[in-house]
Design a protein around this motif. Sequence first.
Motif, PDB file in Angstrom:
ATOM      1  N   THR A  43      -4.089  25.871  -4.677  1.00  0.00           N
ATOM      2  CA  THR A  43      -2.909  25.078  -4.991  1.00  0.00           C
ATOM      3  C   THR A  43      -2.249  24.586  -3.715  1.00  0.00           C
ATOM      4  O   THR A  43      -2.036  25.366  -2.782  1.00  0.00           O
ATOM      5  N   ASN A  44      -1.926  23.295  -3.680  1.00  0.00           N
ATOM      6  CA  ASN A  44      -1.119  22.746  -2.594  1.00  0.00           C
ATOM      7  C   ASN A  44       0.336  23.000  -2.972  1.00  0.00           C
ATOM      8  O   ASN A  44       0.906  22.291  -3.790  1.00  0.00           O
ATOM      9  N   ARG A  45       0.916  24.026  -2.394  1.00  0.00           N
ATOM     10  CA  ARG A  45       2.294  24.405  -2.744  1.00  0.00           C
ATOM     11  C   ARG A  45       3.301  23.316  -2.392  1.00  0.00           C
ATOM     12  O   ARG A  45       4.385  23.279  -2.962  1.00  0.00           O
ATOM     13  N   ASP A  46       2.939  22.440  -1.464  1.00  0.00           N
ATOM     14  CA  ASP A  46       3.856  21.360  -1.088  1.00  0.00           C
ATOM     15  C   ASP A  46       3.828  20.217  -2.092  1.00  0.00           C
ATOM     16  O   ASP A  46       4.781  19.439  -2.138  1.00  0.00           O
ATOM     17  N   THR A  53       0.112  23.020   1.933  1.00  0.00           N
ATOM     18  CA  THR A  53       0.268  24.425   2.263  1.00  0.00           C
ATOM     19  C   THR A  53      -0.457  25.203   1.177  1.00  0.00           C
ATOM     20  O   THR A  53      -0.174  25.021  -0.009  1.00  0.00           O
ATOM     21  N   ASP A  55      -1.540  28.403  -1.099  1.00  0.00           N
ATOM     22  CA  ASP A  55      -0.873  29.564  -1.674  1.00  0.00           C
ATOM     23  C   ASP A  55      -1.518  30.832  -1.094  1.00  0.00           C
ATOM     24  O   ASP A  55      -2.721  31.035  -1.271  1.00  0.00           O
ATOM     25  N   GLU A  58      -3.583  33.028  -3.473  1.00  0.00           N
ATOM     26  CA  GLU A  58      -4.850  32.392  -3.822  1.00  0.00           C
ATOM     27  C   GLU A  58      -5.834  32.484  -2.657  1.00  0.00           C
ATOM     28  O   GLU A  58      -7.042  32.652  -2.878  1.00  0.00           O
TER      29      GLU A  58
END
Length: 133
Positions: A43-46, A53, A55, A58
Motif C-alpha cells: 500500500t502507498n500510504r501517501d 511511502t 506500509d 506490509e
Amino acid sequence: MTIKIERPVLEAMLAHGRREMPNEACGYLAAREGVVCRHFELTNRDAAPDHFTMDPAEQFAAIRRMRDEGLQPAAVYHSHPETPARPSEEDIRLANDPNTAYVIVSLVEGTDPVRAFRINRGEVVELPLEVVA
C-alpha cells in the motif's frame, strides 16, 4: 549486475501501476536463483501521484513470506503515472540502501515502461533489465 525478471511479474507490476492510477503503486520484487519470479504489492500510504511511502507492517509481512517461500528480496519497485521510468529527485534523495535495486514502472505511453537502477549517495546507475520466459 543484470536484473532478470519473468514476463508475468513485469506484466503484474504494470497492471498494479494502472490499478493505482493516478497514484504511485509500490512493492517488492523477490527472486529465486537470481531471477525475479514474484512481486508483492504494498500500500502507498501517501496515496499520491508523485511519491510513495510503504506500509511498514506490509513490508515486514512481505519479507517474512519471501523467507517462508525460499525467495530472496531483489528490488523495490514503484510506478510513475505521469513521468518516464527514471528516478525523480525525491527518489534519489530517499534512496537509503546502495545495495537495493530500484525498479521504476512508467505508465506514460511511448516510453520505456520498466527500468532498474542502483542509487548510492545521489549517484544513479542504470542496471540492465532482462525479461525471461
